[in-house]
Design an enzyme around this catalytic site. Sequence first.
Site, short mmCIF file in Angstrom:
data_model
loop_
_atom_site.label_atom_id
_atom_site.label_comp_id
_atom_site.label_asym_id
_atom_site.label_seq_id
_atom_site.Cartn_x
_atom_site.Cartn_y
_atom_site.Cartn_z
CG HIS A 20 -1.94 -1.04 1.28
ND1 HIS A 20 -2.16 -1.78 2.42
CD2 HIS A 20 -2.82 -1.48 0.36
CE1 HIS A 20 -3.14 -2.64 2.18
NE2 HIS A 20 -3.55 -2.48 0.95
CE LYS A 44 -12.49 -6.69 2.40
NZ LYS A 44 -11.15 -6.14 2.10
NE ARG A 93 -2.45 -8.00 -4.23
CZ ARG A 93 -3.20 -8.50 -3.27
NH1 ARG A 93 -2.70 -8.67 -2.08
NH2 ARG A 93 -4.45 -8.82 -3.50
CB SER A 131 -4.53 -6.49 4.20
OG SER A 131 -4.00 -5.24 3.87
#
Length: 165
Positions: A20, A44, A93, A131
């Site tokens: 990040h 979440k 990514r 994460s």
Amino acid sequence: MSTSRIAVYSGTFDPFTLGHDDVVRRAAGLFDQLVIAVAVAHHKKTLFSLDARVEHVQHATQNIAGVTVLPFDGLIMDFCAAHNACAVVRGIRNLTDFDYEAQMAAMNRKLRPQVETVFLLPDAPLACISSTLVREISKLGGQVGQMVSPSIAAALASIHANQGA
């Protein structure tokens, strides 16, 4: 008359990783202002509270010029409108990220066509960091020092110690 180019980089940042951080640094160099929007994330169960996540991101980005950190709830396109943003920054990514982010970008374009989506790739050694994996490795007692800042590694260790992980 010149207008300021403002971009928004949103996420739950639970926790804020070195990946990040890399995306923030790249985006801050491309735009006049970068607003990091830390999501409430109703969908979440986050490890850290919203206030803690905002504080972590503020601490991590305090020395990067033109960066502001704010909490947000709701649609990212509404947040962009409220902050006069011309772009949304997304880190990708891999192809899985790209597939998901491309779909979100297309939907966001329907909602607010004047806001562009800019995809940034993290530095190659950081591309494997997520994460979710950081939380899991930390919970199981693994070392995450090469994935997050020292202050976030300490916060992870503390929260797992308090949970009896």
